[in-house]
Design a protein around this motif. Sequence first.
Motif, PDB file in Angstrom:
ATOM      1  N   PHE A 125      61.594  29.376   2.214  1.00  0.00           N
ATOM      2  CA  PHE A 125      61.237  28.749   3.488  1.00  0.00           C
ATOM      3  C   PHE A 125      61.801  27.335   3.488  1.00  0.00           C
ATOM      4  O   PHE A 125      61.347  26.466   2.748  1.00  0.00           O
ATOM      5  CB  PHE A 125      59.716  28.715   3.666  1.00  0.00           C
ATOM      6  N   LEU A 126      62.832  27.094   4.322  1.00  0.00           N
ATOM      7  CA  LEU A 126      63.465  25.786   4.443  1.00  0.00           C
ATOM      8  C   LEU A 126      62.944  25.111   5.703  1.00  0.00           C
ATOM      9  O   LEU A 126      62.699  25.771   6.733  1.00  0.00           O
ATOM     10  CB  LEU A 126      64.984  25.912   4.507  1.00  0.00           C
ATOM     11  N   HIS A 127      62.824  23.791   5.651  1.00  0.00           N
ATOM     12  CA  HIS A 127      62.275  23.064   6.791  1.00  0.00           C
ATOM     13  C   HIS A 127      62.772  21.627   6.756  1.00  0.00           C
ATOM     14  O   HIS A 127      63.276  21.142   5.741  1.00  0.00           O
ATOM     15  CB  HIS A 127      60.747  23.084   6.751  1.00  0.00           C
ATOM     16  N   THR A 128      62.602  20.946   7.881  1.00  0.00           N
ATOM     17  CA  THR A 128      62.860  19.511   7.957  1.00  0.00           C
ATOM     18  C   THR A 128      61.529  18.764   7.891  1.00  0.00           C
ATOM     19  O   THR A 128      60.453  19.364   8.052  1.00  0.00           O
ATOM     20  CB  THR A 128      63.610  19.156   9.243  1.00  0.00           C
ATOM     21  N   ASP A 129      61.602  17.448   7.680  1.00  0.00           N
ATOM     22  CA  ASP A 129      60.365  16.692   7.467  1.00  0.00           C
ATOM     23  C   ASP A 129      59.520  16.581   8.725  1.00  0.00           C
ATOM     24  O   ASP A 129      58.360  16.170   8.658  1.00  0.00           O
ATOM     25  CB  ASP A 129      60.681  15.301   6.916  1.00  0.00           C
ATOM     26  N   GLY A 130      60.075  16.956   9.884  1.00  0.00           N
ATOM     27  CA  GLY A 130      59.269  16.947  11.104  1.00  0.00           C
ATOM     28  C   GLY A 130      58.105  17.905  11.042  1.00  0.00           C
ATOM     29  O   GLY A 130      57.086  17.692  11.721  1.00  0.00           O
ATOM     30  N   ALA A 131      58.219  18.972  10.219  1.00  0.00           N
ATOM     31  CA  ALA A 131      57.114  19.923  10.088  1.00  0.00           C
ATOM     32  C   ALA A 131      55.970  19.328   9.287  1.00  0.00           C
ATOM     33  O   ALA A 131      54.798  19.464   9.654  1.00  0.00           O
ATOM     34  CB  ALA A 131      57.614  21.211   9.440  1.00  0.00           C
ATOM     35  N   GLU A 132      56.267  18.669   8.172  1.00  0.00           N
ATOM     36  CA  GLU A 132      55.211  18.099   7.330  1.00  0.00           C
ATOM     37  C   GLU A 132      54.643  16.807   7.909  1.00  0.00           C
ATOM     38  O   GLU A 132      53.493  16.449   7.628  1.00  0.00           O
ATOM     39  CB  GLU A 132      55.748  17.838   5.931  1.00  0.00           C
ATOM     40  N   ASP A 133      55.427  16.096   8.711  1.00  0.00           N
ATOM     41  CA  ASP A 133      54.974  14.819   9.275  1.00  0.00           C
ATOM     42  C   ASP A 133      54.267  14.967  10.612  1.00  0.00           C
ATOM     43  O   ASP A 133      53.812  13.958  11.176  1.00  0.00           O
ATOM     44  CB  ASP A 133      56.158  13.868   9.436  1.00  0.00           C
ATOM     45  N   ALA A 134      54.187  16.175  11.151  1.00  0.00           N
ATOM     46  CA  ALA A 134      53.526  16.373  12.445  1.00  0.00           C
ATOM     47  C   ALA A 134      52.033  16.086  12.325  1.00  0.00           C
ATOM     48  O   ALA A 134      51.389  16.467  11.342  1.00  0.00           O
ATOM     49  CB  ALA A 134      53.758  17.801  12.932  1.00  0.00           C
ATOM     50  N   ARG A 135      51.481  15.428  13.338  1.00  0.00           N
ATOM     51  CA  ARG A 135      50.072  15.042  13.318  1.00  0.00           C
ATOM     52  C   ARG A 135      49.374  15.554  14.567  1.00  0.00           C
ATOM     53  O   ARG A 135      49.991  15.766  15.613  1.00  0.00           O
ATOM     54  CB  ARG A 135      49.919  13.520  13.248  1.00  0.00           C
ATOM     55  N   ASP A 136      48.060  15.703  14.427  1.00  0.00           N
ATOM     56  CA  ASP A 136      47.251  16.068  15.582  1.00  0.00           C
ATOM     57  C   ASP A 136      46.736  14.813  16.269  1.00  0.00           C
ATOM     58  O   ASP A 136      47.135  13.689  15.927  1.00  0.00           O
ATOM     59  CB  ASP A 136      46.106  16.998  15.163  1.00  0.00           C
ATOM     60  N   ALA A 137      45.842  14.987  17.235  1.00  0.00           N
ATOM     61  CA  ALA A 137      45.334  13.834  17.995  1.00  0.00           C
ATOM     62  C   ALA A 137      44.549  12.874  17.112  1.00  0.00           C
ATOM     63  O   ALA A 137      44.477  11.679  17.417  1.00  0.00           O
ATOM     64  CB  ALA A 137      44.466  14.326  19.154  1.00  0.00           C
ATOM     65  N   ALA A 138      43.959  13.370  16.023  1.00  0.00           N
ATOM     66  CA  ALA A 138      43.185  12.513  15.120  1.00  0.00           C
ATOM     67  C   ALA A 138      44.039  11.874  14.035  1.00  0.00           C
ATOM     68  O   ALA A 138      43.504  11.150  13.190  1.00  0.00           O
ATOM     69  CB  ALA A 138      42.051  13.321  14.484  1.00  0.00           C
ATOM     70  N   GLY A 139      45.339  12.142  14.031  1.00  0.00           N
ATOM     71  CA  GLY A 139      46.216  11.551  13.032  1.00  0.00           C
ATOM     72  C   GLY A 139      46.341  12.349  11.750  1.00  0.00           C
ATOM     73  O   GLY A 139      46.935  11.849  10.788  1.00  0.00           O
ATOM     74  N   ARG A 140      45.794  13.553  11.702  1.00  0.00           N
ATOM     75  CA  ARG A 140      45.883  14.374  10.495  1.00  0.00           C
ATOM     76  C   ARG A 140      47.235  15.081  10.432  1.00  0.00           C
ATOM     77  O   ARG A 140      47.708  15.623  11.431  1.00  0.00           O
ATOM     78  CB  ARG A 140      44.752  15.399  10.456  1.00  0.00           C
ATOM     79  N   PHE A 141      47.832  15.096   9.227  1.00  0.00           N
ATOM     80  CA  PHE A 141      49.118  15.741   9.043  1.00  0.00           C
ATOM     81  C   PHE A 141      48.962  17.261   9.063  1.00  0.00           C
ATOM     82  O   PHE A 141      47.903  17.805   8.735  1.00  0.00           O
ATOM     83  CB  PHE A 141      49.764  15.316   7.716  1.00  0.00           C
ATOM     84  N   PHE A 142      50.043  17.913   9.442  1.00  0.00           N
ATOM     85  CA  PHE A 142      50.061  19.368   9.465  1.00  0.00           C
ATOM     86  C   PHE A 142      50.168  19.912   8.041  1.00  0.00           C
ATOM     87  O   PHE A 142      51.055  19.501   7.269  1.00  0.00           O
ATOM     88  CB  PHE A 142      51.250  19.856  10.300  1.00  0.00           C
ATOM     89  N   GLY A 143      49.274  20.814   7.664  1.00  0.00           N
ATOM     90  CA  GLY A 143      49.294  21.412   6.326  1.00  0.00           C
ATOM     91  C   GLY A 143      50.280  22.566   6.280  1.00  0.00           C
ATOM     92  O   GLY A 143      49.907  23.726   6.491  1.00  0.00           O
ATOM     93  N   LEU A 144      51.536  22.252   5.987  1.00  0.00           N
ATOM     94  CA  LEU A 144      52.579  23.278   6.017  1.00  0.00           C
ATOM     95  C   LEU A 144      52.346  24.331   4.935  1.00  0.00           C
ATOM     96  O   LEU A 144      52.429  25.540   5.203  1.00  0.00           O
ATOM     97  CB  LEU A 144      53.949  22.626   5.840  1.00  0.00           C
TER      98      LEU A 144
END
Length: 372
Positions: free
Chosen positions: A274-293
């Motif tokens: 599974f290859l990805h760019t850092d936009g996936a891991e750096d994505a945040r919700d409204a509360a500022g929590r990072f996305f748990g890839l």
Amino acid sequence: MIRTRAVGDTRAIAHVPRRVVECVVLGLWLALAVLWELTCPLDDEGDGLVRRTVTCAAFLMAVGYLLTGVRRGPARELREARAVARATQDVLLRPLPPSIDGLTLAARRLSVSQGADVGGDLYEAVATPYGVRIVIGDVRGHGLPAIGAVAAVLGSFREAAYDEAALDGVLRRLDRAYQRRLRDLARQEHPAGGGREPENPAAEEFVTVLLLEIGADSDVRALNCGHPWPFRLGQGAAVPLTAGEPLPPLGAFPLPDDLAPHLCGRLPPGEALFLHTDGAEDARDAAGRFFGLQDALVRTLSGQPPGVPVSPAHVARQVHTALLRHTGGRITDDVALLVLRNDRGARGDRARVPAQSGEPALRRARSEPSRR
């Protein structure tokens, strides 16, 4: 003699008769309404009311038609511009084939720019005499302004992947192409230099790049320039595929003299990367929590039946959906996802993937080699 005509002129001429007819009909309608208003005698108040009503209706119809025509022209041009943009995006970041040299592929992408599919992220996979070579990268910045750098890196990779026997040669070609791009940008920003080579061209610009090579023996080799390492997917687990410290991103520093690719082990049949760019891991919700890839990958794999190979399309779709759900559809950076599964056998041939439940038994029997 064969006569040719520009496409734009042909379209203009094709629209002329229709526009002329519409204008003539509209002019006759208004002329008749005005003529009737002027020539009819004023017998009583009822006739005057009827004439005024007819005249107002005629002028309202004319104004409505004119407004519709004004809106219809830009709408048609917008549709044509979107079609051209879509074709350009597909040429730049062309869709990956579903399979290539025994590998099954699936990809997803998200762009910050509204209405655009291509941004600052890039990926490509090609089958070469040296194995399947994959590139995924992330240009500094996002959206439409980064497309020029994406075109430079992808164009260089699509040539170097076939020409260079060693993976380090491919990376050096990418670096040279990107450095030329930076020098061109520097000349545009400082035209007073008189065409001289800039000493420090666009020092703040860079691109992260991950190069993978999957040989005929399914061994994975990698060169990483500041990009997130991929995840190895298999047996319900998502494990980061780390192979040493990454190099600096392209454009930030010169490449070192020694560029030995990292040997990341063998990718067994049925397992995936599974290859990805850092936009996936750096994505945040409204509360500022990072996305748990990694957690999203584990949840996706936990739903796989035992013994069934990982489905690249399913994994890419599930992670894509989870990412949009986490951010509420409001991403702040471009995202690219690429999943590849090894469908080769132990000797490099295609592995026999279990058939779908709806496939006829006769077709399954014919697809397997005969046994004595």
